[in-house]
Motif scaffolding. Sequence first.
Motif, PDB file in Angstrom:
ATOM      1  N   GLY A 130     131.876  10.003  54.465  1.00 33.79           N
ATOM      2  CA  GLY A 130     131.611  10.756  55.694  1.00 33.79           C
ATOM      3  C   GLY A 130     131.423   9.839  56.897  1.00 33.79           C
ATOM      4  O   GLY A 130     132.189   9.878  57.867  1.00 33.79           O
ATOM      5  N   GLY A 131     130.422   9.000  56.830  1.00 39.30           N
ATOM      6  CA  GLY A 131     130.160   8.089  57.947  1.00 39.30           C
ATOM      7  C   GLY A 131     131.179   6.962  58.007  1.00 39.30           C
ATOM      8  O   GLY A 131     131.582   6.527  59.088  1.00 39.30           O
ATOM      9  N   TYR A 132     131.614   6.503  56.833  1.00 40.91           N
ATOM     10  CA  TYR A 132     132.514   5.351  56.744  1.00 40.91           C
ATOM     11  C   TYR A 132     133.841   5.608  57.452  1.00 40.91           C
ATOM     12  O   TYR A 132     134.308   4.791  58.256  1.00 40.91           O
ATOM     13  N   LEU A 133     134.464   6.769  57.177  1.00 38.21           N
ATOM     14  CA  LEU A 133     135.793   7.026  57.754  1.00 38.21           C
ATOM     15  C   LEU A 133     135.723   7.366  59.238  1.00 38.21           C
ATOM     16  O   LEU A 133     136.662   7.081  59.981  1.00 38.21           O
ATOM     17  N   LEU A 134     134.626   7.962  59.667  1.00 33.67           N
ATOM     18  CA  LEU A 134     134.535   8.314  61.087  1.00 33.67           C
ATOM     19  C   LEU A 134     134.456   7.066  61.964  1.00 33.67           C
ATOM     20  O   LEU A 134     134.938   7.051  63.092  1.00 33.67           O
ATOM     21  N   GLN A 135     133.825   6.010  61.451  1.00 33.75           N
ATOM     22  CA  GLN A 135     133.611   4.824  62.297  1.00 33.75           C
ATOM     23  C   GLN A 135     134.771   3.823  62.227  1.00 33.75           C
ATOM     24  O   GLN A 135     134.770   2.846  62.975  1.00 33.75           O
ATOM     25  N   GLY A 136     135.705   4.016  61.336  1.00 35.49           N
ATOM     26  CA  GLY A 136     136.806   3.054  61.199  1.00 35.49           C
ATOM     27  C   GLY A 136     137.069   2.818  59.737  1.00 35.49           C
ATOM     28  O   GLY A 136     137.970   3.391  59.145  1.00 35.49           O
ATOM     29  N   ARG A 180     138.707   9.713  64.395  1.00 41.93           N
ATOM     30  CA  ARG A 180     139.056   8.420  63.800  1.00 41.93           C
ATOM     31  C   ARG A 180     138.590   7.305  64.721  1.00 41.93           C
ATOM     32  O   ARG A 180     139.361   6.737  65.481  1.00 41.93           O
ATOM     33  N   GLY A 181     137.271   7.059  64.683  1.00 41.65           N
ATOM     34  CA  GLY A 181     136.727   5.938  65.439  1.00 41.65           C
ATOM     35  C   GLY A 181     135.477   6.237  66.241  1.00 41.65           C
ATOM     36  O   GLY A 181     134.839   5.309  66.727  1.00 41.65           O
ATOM     37  N   SER A 182     135.101   7.521  66.379  1.00 45.36           N
ATOM     38  CA  SER A 182     133.888   7.793  67.179  1.00 45.36           C
ATOM     39  C   SER A 182     132.623   7.611  66.344  1.00 45.36           C
ATOM     40  O   SER A 182     131.515   7.537  66.890  1.00 45.36           O
ATOM     41  N   GLY A 183     132.750   7.559  65.025  1.00 51.35           N
ATOM     42  CA  GLY A 183     131.632   7.213  64.150  1.00 51.35           C
ATOM     43  C   GLY A 183     130.410   8.071  64.364  1.00 51.35           C
ATOM     44  O   GLY A 183     130.493   9.308  64.353  1.00 51.35           O
ATOM     45  N   PRO A 184     129.261   7.417  64.574  1.00 53.15           N
ATOM     46  CA  PRO A 184     128.009   8.171  64.647  1.00 53.15           C
ATOM     47  C   PRO A 184     127.862   8.990  65.930  1.00 53.15           C
ATOM     48  O   PRO A 184     126.799   9.564  66.170  1.00 53.15           O
TER      49      PRO A 184
END
Length: 444
Positions: A130-136, A180-184
């Motif tokens: 969940g967190g891993y893919l959102l941040q990169g 794809r890259g906005s993360g938290p």
Amino acid sequence: MELPTRHFFRGDDGYEQARARTVWNARTPERYPDLVAQAADVDDVVAAVRYAAAHDLQIGIRSGGHSWAGNHIRDGGVLLDVHGLDRCEVDAEAGTAVVGPGVGGSVLAGRLWEQDLFFPAGHCKGVCIGGYLLQGGYGWNSRVLGPACESVLGLDVVTADGEQIYIDGENHADLYWAARGSGPGFFAVVTAFHLKLHRRPRVCGSSLYVYPIELAEQIYPWARSISAEVDRRVEFQMVASRAVPGAGLDSPGIVMASPVFADTEQEAIDALALLETCPVRDRALVAVPYAPTDLETWYAGVMSNYPDGYRYATDNIWTSASADELMPGITRILETMPPHPAHFLWLNWGPSPQRQDMAYSMEDEVYLALYGVWRDAADDEKYGDWARSNMAAMEPLQTGIQLADENLGRRPAPFATPEAMARLDRVRAEYDPQGRFHSWMGRA
Ligand SMILES: Cc1cc2nc3c(=O)[nH]c(=O)nc-3n(C[C@H](O)[C@H](O)[C@H](O)COP(=O)(O)OP(=O)(O)OC[C@H]3O[C@@H](n4cnc5c(N)ncnc54)[C@H](O)[C@@H]3O)c2cc1C
């Protein structure tokens, strides 16, 4: 408005347990949401989001709880725990998977490995996608496969007004771009990722060198001098710490453990050969130029640096500075480093190829990250600022930071290009005009 069956208001029995279990870092933040809601399925997510909208509450989301800063734990509002969303459906023939945000990257990688498939999952156990893919997502073989978010084909999300939608390059393309890259700071709840899978590399191996830390002045400039030439199939990284128990060293050392992915053993050996050119190679305490390995061995090695039950504070920079510029900062880092398992990571990353168009838009040649790690709460003051203060001192050399090891609440820093940040703000205003979802810490 109904809430998910399992929920705890502040003051309820079970509230503190439900709050604390959302953070892996033993340093649970002193921040208290009004309500913790635990989702068992997508309907629960919709219910929690609609409840928050009806009561004008902000939402923080937790999948695996491995945000070092405990980003999802904020004062007031709803803490929505989606760790229970853990479906994992692999279509080996199509080379795709649909995976819930609460699935551990290592769990996914393990399942794929058995089927000769591969995904650039993160290097540690426990981190959820969940967190891993959102941040990169800097995972196994990511120098070849790209940050893992480039392998996200689409996502199922619940938006700020409680709608369930599917997003990809064609549907809600702006929100897909942001995911794809906005993360938290992402502004919807991800309930599943649709992933592109890769073929498992035929040969997976690693080199291993351990050097005494007194050689730092030779090692880091050499590492910088070869960085652009390191074969992209090699993850060249160095971890410095005050002891290397795995190698029986109870004095400070630098460990170079570099995974390699190739089609044949000879290719793997050739790809790693550059690491034999270290000018102090003859003084290595351990030197294994190549050995075949597997996922379990890798995970075990990495996890020795990230034990459970410890207190963590991290910070990082991307840089393309020269060795001369970097060495004063590196020397200070090594001199002030807390006891093992605190450590300093040097990761050789670029030069990177052209990336897909996505919010993830900042990276550089070298990645430096500091992990303050200690056991006792009484040492918070002594070690809690080591990572931040040393990275702050090197700020003139930073291009920006990675969200993986962010410490934005304590040290705001750029993690996307100015154009990407402006677009993120525009997309947020469209999809979350009331600010239902928390923004990045350190940013209004
Ligand atoms: C021991 C350790 C090792 C790590 N190794 C790596 C590594 O090898 N490579 C790498 O790239 N990173 C690594 N990281 C960083 C890690 O990828 C990030 O901290 C990531 O955010 C953790 O994901 P999570 O779901 O476990 O954490 P969470 O704390 O649950 O999520 C982090 C944030 O992401 C957002 N979020 C999470 N789930 C959702 C969702 N379903 N919908 C919307 N927003 C959501 C929230 O804002 C949340 O605060 C590591 C971290 C740790 C602690």
